[in-house]
Write a protein that holds these residues in place. Structure first.
Motif, PDB file in Angstrom:
ATOM      1  N   GLY A   1       0.841  -1.188   0.000  1.00  0.00           N
ATOM      2  CA  GLY A   1       0.000   0.000   0.000  1.00  0.00           C
ATOM      3  C   GLY A   1       0.874   1.235   0.000  1.00  0.00           C
ATOM      4  O   GLY A   1       1.993   1.212   0.521  1.00  0.00           O
ATOM      5  N   VAL A   2       0.383   2.315  -0.591  1.00  0.00           N
ATOM      6  CA  VAL A   2       1.137   3.567  -0.579  1.00  0.00           C
ATOM      7  C   VAL A   2       0.209   4.723  -0.243  1.00  0.00           C
ATOM      8  O   VAL A   2      -0.906   4.820  -0.762  1.00  0.00           O
ATOM      9  N   VAL A   3       0.668   5.573   0.654  1.00  0.00           N
ATOM     10  CA  VAL A   3      -0.008   6.831   0.958  1.00  0.00           C
ATOM     11  C   VAL A   3       0.649   7.903   0.103  1.00  0.00           C
ATOM     12  O   VAL A   3       1.863   8.143   0.206  1.00  0.00           O
ATOM     13  N   LEU A   4      -0.133   8.545  -0.738  1.00  0.00           N
ATOM     14  CA  LEU A   4       0.389   9.551  -1.657  1.00  0.00           C
ATOM     15  C   LEU A   4       0.459  10.907  -0.963  1.00  0.00           C
ATOM     16  O   LEU A   4      -0.570  11.548  -0.723  1.00  0.00           O
ATOM     17  N   ALA A   5       1.668  11.331  -0.631  1.00  0.00           N
ATOM     18  CA  ALA A   5       1.873  12.595   0.080  1.00  0.00           C
ATOM     19  C   ALA A   5       2.936  13.441  -0.620  1.00  0.00           C
ATOM     20  O   ALA A   5       3.630  14.230   0.018  1.00  0.00           O
ATOM     21  N   GLY A   6       3.038  13.279  -1.933  1.00  0.00           N
ATOM     22  CA  GLY A   6       4.114  13.943  -2.652  1.00  0.00           C
ATOM     23  C   GLY A   6       3.735  15.217  -3.361  1.00  0.00           C
ATOM     24  O   GLY A   6       4.530  15.754  -4.143  1.00  0.00           O
ATOM     25  N   GLY A   7       2.536  15.747  -3.094  1.00  0.00           N
ATOM     26  CA  GLY A   7       2.081  16.941  -3.801  1.00  0.00           C
ATOM     27  C   GLY A   7       2.602  18.237  -3.215  1.00  0.00           C
ATOM     28  O   GLY A   7       3.296  18.254  -2.195  1.00  0.00           O
ATOM     29  N   LEU A   8       2.222  19.328  -3.852  1.00  0.00           N
ATOM     30  CA  LEU A   8       2.679  20.658  -3.440  1.00  0.00           C
ATOM     31  C   LEU A   8       1.758  21.333  -2.441  1.00  0.00           C
ATOM     32  O   LEU A   8       2.089  22.383  -1.913  1.00  0.00           O
ATOM     33  N   GLY A   9       0.584  20.759  -2.181  1.00  0.00           N
ATOM     34  CA  GLY A   9      -0.337  21.369  -1.234  1.00  0.00           C
ATOM     35  C   GLY A   9      -0.755  22.771  -1.613  1.00  0.00           C
ATOM     36  O   GLY A   9      -0.846  23.663  -0.773  1.00  0.00           O
ATOM     37  N   ARG A  10      -1.057  22.980  -2.899  1.00  0.00           N
ATOM     38  CA  ARG A  10      -1.350  24.343  -3.373  1.00  0.00           C
ATOM     39  C   ARG A  10      -2.546  24.961  -2.653  1.00  0.00           C
ATOM     40  O   ARG A  10      -2.555  26.149  -2.362  1.00  0.00           O
ATOM     41  N   ARG A  11      -3.579  24.148  -2.373  1.00  0.00           N
ATOM     42  CA  ARG A  11      -4.769  24.705  -1.721  1.00  0.00           C
ATOM     43  C   ARG A  11      -4.520  25.072  -0.265  1.00  0.00           C
ATOM     44  O   ARG A  11      -5.350  25.713   0.358  1.00  0.00           O
ATOM     45  N   MET A  12      -3.396  24.627   0.263  1.00  0.00           N
ATOM     46  CA  MET A  12      -3.028  25.001   1.628  1.00  0.00           C
ATOM     47  C   MET A  12      -1.854  25.977   1.635  1.00  0.00           C
ATOM     48  O   MET A  12      -1.137  26.099   2.622  1.00  0.00           O
ATOM     49  N   GLY A  13      -1.632  26.629   0.509  1.00  0.00           N
ATOM     50  CA  GLY A  13      -0.576  27.628   0.451  1.00  0.00           C
ATOM     51  C   GLY A  13       0.814  27.050   0.282  1.00  0.00           C
ATOM     52  O   GLY A  13       1.804  27.710   0.613  1.00  0.00           O
ATOM     53  N   GLY A  14       0.912  25.835  -0.246  1.00  0.00           N
ATOM     54  CA  GLY A  14       2.212  25.238  -0.513  1.00  0.00           C
ATOM     55  C   GLY A  14       2.821  24.470   0.641  1.00  0.00           C
ATOM     56  O   GLY A  14       3.979  24.049   0.558  1.00  0.00           O
ATOM     57  N   VAL A  15       2.067  24.257   1.719  1.00  0.00           N
ATOM     58  CA  VAL A  15       2.603  23.493   2.846  1.00  0.00           C
ATOM     59  C   VAL A  15       2.551  22.001   2.517  1.00  0.00           C
ATOM     60  O   VAL A  15       1.878  21.568   1.587  1.00  0.00           O
ATOM     61  N   ASP A  16       3.284  21.205   3.289  1.00  0.00           N
ATOM     62  CA  ASP A  16       3.279  19.755   3.128  1.00  0.00           C
ATOM     63  C   ASP A  16       2.002  19.228   3.779  1.00  0.00           C
ATOM     64  O   ASP A  16       1.906  19.108   5.004  1.00  0.00           O
ATOM     65  N   LYS A  17       1.020  18.925   2.960  1.00  0.00           N
ATOM     66  CA  LYS A  17      -0.326  18.660   3.449  1.00  0.00           C
ATOM     67  C   LYS A  17      -0.396  17.501   4.431  1.00  0.00           C
ATOM     68  O   LYS A  17      -1.094  17.567   5.438  1.00  0.00           O
ATOM     69  N   GLY A  18       0.294  16.425   4.140  1.00  0.00           N
ATOM     70  CA  GLY A  18       0.201  15.250   4.997  1.00  0.00           C
ATOM     71  C   GLY A  18       0.655  15.491   6.425  1.00  0.00           C
ATOM     72  O   GLY A  18       0.256  14.762   7.337  1.00  0.00           O
ATOM     73  N   LEU A  19       1.460  16.521   6.635  1.00  0.00           N
ATOM     74  CA  LEU A  19       1.997  16.809   7.965  1.00  0.00           C
ATOM     75  C   LEU A  19       1.181  17.856   8.717  1.00  0.00           C
ATOM     76  O   LEU A  19       1.511  18.185   9.869  1.00  0.00           O
ATOM     77  N   GLN A  20       0.121  18.370   8.096  1.00  0.00           N
ATOM     78  CA  GLN A  20      -0.723  19.348   8.779  1.00  0.00           C
ATOM     79  C   GLN A  20      -1.606  18.643   9.801  1.00  0.00           C
ATOM     80  O   GLN A  20      -2.094  17.543   9.565  1.00  0.00           O
ATOM     81  N   GLU A  21      -1.789  19.271  10.944  1.00  0.00           N
ATOM     82  CA  GLU A  21      -2.514  18.615  12.033  1.00  0.00           C
ATOM     83  C   GLU A  21      -4.028  18.691  11.854  1.00  0.00           C
ATOM     84  O   GLU A  21      -4.579  19.699  11.435  1.00  0.00           O
ATOM     85  N   PHE A  22      -4.656  17.568  12.191  1.00  0.00           N
ATOM     86  CA  PHE A  22      -6.110  17.458  12.189  1.00  0.00           C
ATOM     87  C   PHE A  22      -6.501  16.636  13.406  1.00  0.00           C
ATOM     88  O   PHE A  22      -5.988  15.529  13.606  1.00  0.00           O
ATOM     89  N   GLU A  23      -7.366  17.208  14.225  1.00  0.00           N
ATOM     90  CA  GLU A  23      -7.788  16.522  15.448  1.00  0.00           C
ATOM     91  C   GLU A  23      -6.585  16.080  16.288  1.00  0.00           C
ATOM     92  O   GLU A  23      -6.564  14.986  16.859  1.00  0.00           O
ATOM     93  N   GLY A  24      -5.560  16.925  16.328  1.00  0.00           N
ATOM     94  CA  GLY A  24      -4.451  16.693  17.245  1.00  0.00           C
ATOM     95  C   GLY A  24      -3.272  15.917  16.715  1.00  0.00           C
ATOM     96  O   GLY A  24      -2.298  15.703  17.451  1.00  0.00           O
ATOM     97  N   ARG A  25      -3.304  15.490  15.456  1.00  0.00           N
ATOM     98  CA  ARG A  25      -2.135  14.808  14.899  1.00  0.00           C
ATOM     99  C   ARG A  25      -2.124  14.967  13.385  1.00  0.00           C
ATOM    100  O   ARG A  25      -3.138  15.333  12.785  1.00  0.00           O
ATOM    101  N   PRO A  26      -0.981  14.693  12.738  1.00  0.00           N
ATOM    102  CA  PRO A  26      -0.876  14.908  11.298  1.00  0.00           C
ATOM    103  C   PRO A  26      -1.892  14.089  10.509  1.00  0.00           C
ATOM    104  O   PRO A  26      -2.204  12.947  10.872  1.00  0.00           O
ATOM    105  N   LEU A  27      -2.361  14.681   9.428  1.00  0.00           N
ATOM    106  CA  LEU A  27      -3.309  13.985   8.560  1.00  0.00           C
ATOM    107  C   LEU A  27      -2.802  12.603   8.168  1.00  0.00           C
ATOM    108  O   LEU A  27      -3.552  11.622   8.188  1.00  0.00           O
ATOM    109  N   VAL A  28      -1.530  12.513   7.802  1.00  0.00           N
ATOM    110  CA  VAL A  28      -0.997  11.237   7.338  1.00  0.00           C
ATOM    111  C   VAL A  28      -1.069  10.169   8.417  1.00  0.00           C
ATOM    112  O   VAL A  28      -1.194   8.979   8.118  1.00  0.00           O
TER     113      VAL A  28
END
Length: 212
Positions: free
Chosen positions: A8-35
């Protein structure tokens, strides 16, 4: 290579344009990174888990799984991540999910695998609410040579690639919230959340995940 296992692969290689260019998978949601949410749901469903990331490799590696970067330059999209994972996967089947879908079904891979086996297709793809969900798929490693040629010719759109294969669509109408993407800051703050993620109980395979 294992003759019956699934990578299995989690695709986290994008530019996160809709979040202003941040690394989306590492952004916190409900207290921990999305990934982290995504890994927790996908890992019990596969025999090997990979993370496709083109930035912050050390932070992704801290989740305890192999990190693979695109082999094609320029942040070429999910097909580049799929290509990178197929190039190193140990098993004959590969499941893909995006890093921004913390509600993904706990039975995603099992249902895709059943359809793939029954149909003899090259790829099984999830559908929900009448829409194909192209980054939620299960494919055979034998598609790698054709994918390499497609990318070398400049192909980037995942939908066009899928339509070039023998594929089977698998409906998940029973889990309408499972494929929600949190791909903006507003989504992370809860404005677009349609289901509450929950952690898998100790020792559980999360087989009921996404059934809210």
């Amino acid at each position: 290579m294992n003759t019956c296992g699934i990578s299995g692969v989690v695709l986290a290689g994008g530019l996160g344009r809709r979040m202003g260019g941040v690394d989306k998978g590492l952004q916190e949601f409900e207290g921990r990174p999305l990934v982290g949410w995504v890994i927790e749901r996908l890992a019990p469903q596969v025999d090997e888990l990979l993370i496709n990331a083109n930035r912050n490799a050390e932070r992704y590696a801290a989740f305890g799984h192999r990190v693979v970067a695109d082999r094609i330059e320029g942040f070429a999209g999910p097909l580049a991540g799929l290509h990178a994972a197929l190039s190193v996967a140990r098993h004959p089947l590969l499941a893909t999910v995006p890093c921004d879908s913390p509600f993904l079904p706990g039975d995603l891979v099992a249902r895709l695998r059943a359809a793939l086996d029954a149909s003899g297709a090259e790829l099984a793809v999830a559908t929900s609410l009448g829409r194909v969900q192209p980054v939620f798929c299960l494919c055979r490693r034998t598609v790698l040579p054709a994918l390499s040629e497609h990318l070398a010719a400049g192909g980037r759109r995942i939908e066009r690639w899928l339509n070039s294969l023998r594929l089977v669509e698998v409906g998940f109408e029973d889990q309408p919230a499972a494929f929600a993407n949190l791909n903006s800051s507003e989504d992370l703050q809860g404005g677009a959340r349609v289901a509450a993620p929950r952690r898998c109980p100790q020792g559980s395979s999360c087989s009921d995940a996404g059934r809210q």
